[in-house]
Design a protein around this motif. Structure first.
Motif, PDB file in Angstrom:
ATOM      1  N   THR A  74       8.118   4.374 -18.468  1.00 35.96           N
ATOM      2  CA  THR A  74       8.094   2.931 -18.157  1.00 35.96           C
ATOM      3  C   THR A  74       6.702   2.828 -17.398  1.00 35.96           C
ATOM      4  O   THR A  74       6.071   1.648 -17.578  1.00 35.96           O
ATOM      5  N   ILE A  75       6.499   3.590 -16.436  1.00 38.77           N
ATOM      6  CA  ILE A  75       5.270   3.222 -15.481  1.00 38.77           C
ATOM      7  C   ILE A  75       4.125   3.510 -16.192  1.00 38.77           C
ATOM      8  O   ILE A  75       3.122   2.728 -16.259  1.00 38.77           O
ATOM      9  N   VAL A  76       4.399   4.401 -17.190  1.00 44.80           N
ATOM     10  CA  VAL A  76       2.988   4.514 -17.819  1.00 44.80           C
ATOM     11  C   VAL A  76       2.838   3.323 -19.016  1.00 44.80           C
ATOM     12  O   VAL A  76       1.471   3.004 -19.040  1.00 44.80           O
ATOM     13  N   VAL A  77       4.008   2.937 -19.631  1.00 47.03           N
ATOM     14  CA  VAL A  77       3.684   1.756 -20.393  1.00 47.03           C
ATOM     15  C   VAL A  77       3.260   0.359 -19.692  1.00 47.03           C
ATOM     16  O   VAL A  77       2.431  -0.338 -20.273  1.00 47.03           O
ATOM     17  N   VAL A  78       3.861   0.251 -18.218  1.00 48.53           N
ATOM     18  CA  VAL A  78       3.527  -1.039 -17.791  1.00 48.53           C
ATOM     19  C   VAL A  78       2.335  -0.994 -17.557  1.00 48.53           C
ATOM     20  O   VAL A  78       1.569  -1.942 -17.505  1.00 48.53           O
ATOM     21  N   ALA A  79       1.539   0.203 -16.970  1.00 49.27           N
ATOM     22  CA  ALA A  79       0.387   0.367 -16.364  1.00 49.27           C
ATOM     23  C   ALA A  79      -0.549  -0.133 -17.465  1.00 49.27           C
ATOM     24  O   ALA A  79      -1.724  -0.706 -17.410  1.00 49.27           O
ATOM     25  N   LEU A  80      -0.370   0.614 -18.753  1.00 46.09           N
ATOM     26  CA  LEU A  80      -1.260   0.507 -19.896  1.00 46.09           C
ATOM     27  C   LEU A  80      -1.152  -1.037 -20.340  1.00 46.09           C
ATOM     28  O   LEU A  80      -2.403  -1.393 -20.722  1.00 46.09           O
ATOM     29  N   ALA A  81      -0.228  -1.755 -20.484  1.00 48.92           N
ATOM     30  CA  ALA A  81      -0.005  -3.023 -20.911  1.00 48.92           C
ATOM     31  C   ALA A  81      -0.728  -4.135 -19.726  1.00 48.92           C
ATOM     32  O   ALA A  81      -1.614  -4.903 -20.120  1.00 48.92           O
ATOM     33  N   VAL A  82      -0.594  -3.721 -18.526  1.00 44.73           N
ATOM     34  CA  VAL A  82      -1.250  -4.505 -17.572  1.00 44.73           C
ATOM     35  C   VAL A  82      -2.855  -4.343 -17.496  1.00 44.73           C
ATOM     36  O   VAL A  82      -3.665  -5.252 -17.639  1.00 44.73           O
ATOM     37  N   ILE A  85      -8.637   4.398 -18.740  1.00 41.32           N
ATOM     38  CA  ILE A  85      -8.720   3.862 -17.224  1.00 41.32           C
ATOM     39  C   ILE A  85      -7.214   4.404 -16.631  1.00 41.32           C
ATOM     40  O   ILE A  85      -7.409   4.889 -15.438  1.00 41.32           O
ATOM     41  N   CYS A  86      -6.300   4.465 -17.333  1.00 40.04           N
ATOM     42  CA  CYS A  86      -4.995   5.011 -17.163  1.00 40.04           C
ATOM     43  C   CYS A  86      -4.752   6.388 -17.226  1.00 40.04           C
ATOM     44  O   CYS A  86      -3.513   6.795 -16.782  1.00 40.04           O
ATOM     45  N   SER A  87      -5.628   6.988 -17.634  1.00 38.00           N
ATOM     46  CA  SER A  87      -5.372   8.428 -17.762  1.00 38.00           C
ATOM     47  C   SER A  87      -4.973   9.139 -16.782  1.00 38.00           C
ATOM     48  O   SER A  87      -4.123   9.979 -16.629  1.00 38.00           O
ATOM     49  N   PRO A  88      -5.536   8.778 -15.594  1.00 36.00           N
ATOM     50  CA  PRO A  88      -4.933   9.458 -14.214  1.00 36.00           C
ATOM     51  C   PRO A  88      -3.688   9.106 -13.918  1.00 36.00           C
ATOM     52  O   PRO A  88      -2.749  10.007 -13.492  1.00 36.00           O
ATOM     53  N   ILE A  89      -2.983   8.067 -14.150  1.00 34.16           N
ATOM     54  CA  ILE A  89      -1.905   7.740 -13.957  1.00 34.16           C
ATOM     55  C   ILE A  89      -0.726   8.330 -15.109  1.00 34.16           C
ATOM     56  O   ILE A  89       0.208   8.788 -14.894  1.00 34.16           O
TER      57      ILE A  89
END
Length: 260
Positions: free
Chosen positions: A22-30, A82-86
């Motif tokens: 969920t954290i990954v998907v939300v971060a990617l979406a935002v 951009i979100c690869s670290p997360i």
């Protein structure tokens, strides 16, 4: 990084996995929504290495939905970068409890090497491959006709090339671990170099999405250099850890040495 206990009930593991996904998907979406508004500038940046191959013609969109589709794909592409670290952070947090303290010491340098090699592959592709690949492809058309620079087609090939080279540049890490763990003995890599080079040629043909011999040969050359560099590093570590004789060990020799 929050790390859960190594032993948990199945549904707790599934809950942990769902939370991290969920954290990954939300971060990617935002991030994708934010990046969407910058996609015109990002597309200009993507097209920079191949402007010469376009012969001064602008990119063309052939459908009403095409512009949105292109911007959506580009925003997802950059959001993933951009979100690869997360993503890495959450994946590590999920799997680290299953590793021993000794194994955990290898996680950070391994992940750092993966990220660095992926970035190196994308940079190499951007500055060396893109212009050569598109130049060759477009020249095949101009030999008999005119070229319509379809934006979606160009950007799809661009992103696939970037991802393909980023993934292909993980090869040294695979070779390194196979060597130092003697899953494939170092001497085997050296003895079977002809077959391995043929395999790298096949891999280059499979990974490159544009069917261009220029792209394939450039990737092949890069993979050979990375393969030899990985073996050189593995040789140094094997000698430093186990002595020069270990370069001729089999897997059984390595396991016996570990027991002694």
């Amino acid at each position: 990084m929050p790390i859960g206990p190594a032993r948990m009930p199945l549904f707790d593991h599934l809950g942990e996995l769902r939370r991290r996904l969920t954290i990954v998907v939300v971060a990617l979406a935002v991030v994708a929504v934010v990046v969407y508004f910058a996609t015109p500038a990002l597309i200009d940046l993507m097209m920079e290495p191949i402007k010469e191959a376009l012969h001064g013609k602008p990119l063309t969109v052939t459908s009403a939905l095409g512009g949105f589709t292109i911007r959506f794909k580009v925003s997802l592409f950059f959001a993933a970068i951009i979100c690869s670290p997360i993503v890495i952070w959450e994946v590590m947090g999920f799997f680290l409890p299953a590793l021993t303290p000794k194994e955990r010491r290898w996680v950070v340098p391994t992940v750092a090497a993966m990220v660095a090699l992926f970035a190196l592959g994308m940079i190499f592709c951007y500055f060396i491959i893109q212009q050569a690949a598109f130049g060759w492809l477009i020249d095949q058309t101009y030999a008999f006709g005119d070229q319509l620079n379809d934006a979606e087609d160009f950007l799809n090939i661009f992103m696939l090339l970037e991802i393909g080279f980023g993934v292909a540049f993980q090869l040294p890490l695979v070779i390194f671990y196979l060597s130092i763990l003697h899953l494939v003995p170092y001497k085997t890599f050296r003895a079977q170099w002809r077959m391995i080079y043929v395999g790298l040629m096949v891999l280059s043909a499979v990974v490159t999405p544009d069917a261009s011999p220029v792209t394939m040969l450039l990737m092949f050359a890069a993979l050979i250099a990375l393969y030899e560099a990985a073996l050189a590093v593995a040789r140094y570590i094997i000698i430093a850890r186990d002595g020069k004789a270990a370069l001729k060990w089999t897997r059984e020799d390595y396991e016996q040495h570990a027991l002694d």
